[in-house]
Scaffold this active site. Sequence first.
Site, PDB file in Angstrom:
ATOM      1  CE1 TYR A 101     -36.017  -6.182   1.808  1.00  0.00           C
ATOM      2  CE2 TYR A 101     -37.674  -4.216   1.418  1.00  0.00           C
ATOM      3  CZ  TYR A 101     -36.746  -5.003   1.172  1.00  0.00           C
ATOM      4  OH  TYR A 101     -35.989  -4.588   0.282  1.00  0.00           O
ATOM      5  CD  GLU A 189     -33.048  -7.326   0.236  1.00  0.00           C
ATOM      6  OE1 GLU A 189     -33.660  -6.659  -1.465  1.00  0.00           O
ATOM      7  OE2 GLU A 189     -32.886  -8.136   0.463  1.00  0.00           O
TER       8      GLU A 189
END
Length: 378
Positions: A101, A189
């Site tokens: 992530y 993101e």
Amino acid sequence: MNLHEYQARDILRRHGIPVPPGEVATSADQARAIAARLGGAVVVKAQVHAGGRGKAGGVKLARDAAEAAAHAAKILGMTIKGLVVQRVLIAPAAEITAESYLGIVVDRASQRPMLMVSAAGGVDIEEVAVQAPEKIHRLAVDPRYGVLPHQALGVALKLYGDLTRARAAADIMQRLYGAFYAVGASLAEINPLATTRDGALAALDAKIVIDDNELTRHPELAALRDTSAEAPSEVAAREAGLTFIKLDGSVGCCVNGAGLAMATMDLVKYYGGEPANFLDIGGSSDPQKVVSALRIITADPSVRAILFNIFGGITRGDDVANGIVQATGQLALKVPLVIRLTGTNEELAIEILTKAGFSALSDMDEAVKQAVAKARTA
Ligand code: GDP
Ligand code: MN
């Protein structure tokens, strides 16, 4: 402003981040054609402004074009978190061996952009944040310098033992910050940043939220707005030049000034009510804005009472009063109205309202109490 994944992918690709190709389809036939062109296995992905699409059945692998068409037929029209899927992204399927992530948000506590990374990426990152926060590494970015090479490598080494891969990830982190900064994002993101079978890194999912205040500087980004994916009341409010956020309560609020609007919502809650919205009609309120505001508030079926809270400074009380009279003339109001009005041209405003059969209070507490009570009994 939220972007769709395919739009965010384009931005990241332009900043040199390895993002697999992909095209958007609005029908099963288009999906089939794209999949055939790409060749081999593909992934079919719902394009909605929501995360967790994988768990909701909105991300499916297909072995060939026929299967891609079948998945697209199922996913198109599906509802994910209240949003209807109108487009799917078709991209070559990657063979994944690990998922990380990477995210950057504007962090209010440190007053800086915050880079957050984790080797435990993929669909459960929210759970990781709650259950095992130590698995998330953070770097507060000094906006004067951005993410510096040694900082990026330091963070990347927490995710990858292999130096070549860590260097590649560090480069992606710097580029992600570059993209975040360039588009004026409040969030950018990549989840997952996948390690593929050949050992390379690929950004397989991208999310970007652009700060609305940046849009006047970036007309090319404003053009990416998908109004069909937004709450109709918020779209109408933006077009009318109002700052409006829909909430779940029953007391409609129409206030001049963002600070007073916040205080009004606090007071509604304090007296046991729930605001139906945040609405700031702005400083110089021409009557037409009030008409638009009332139209938007009354279109919400959960509104049981409407509270006007006007503190006239630059806003002239008589303008607001005229707006209320005009709007109620046009709209056949079905819910009670409570008006609190004080400040500039107050006497004139009260005269206009009284003539039209309304009464106005000058005390804010009293007005909020009445609106909450009326919303409850209505
Ligand atoms: P989200 O659920 O909305 O975050 O959608 P994602 O695009 O992140 O997809 C969810 C999950 O589907 C990912 O975490 C991957 O595990 C899986 N996935 C997405 N794309 C691919 C792909 O190309 N190949 C494989 N094998 N899995 C994928
Ligand atoms: Mn994802």
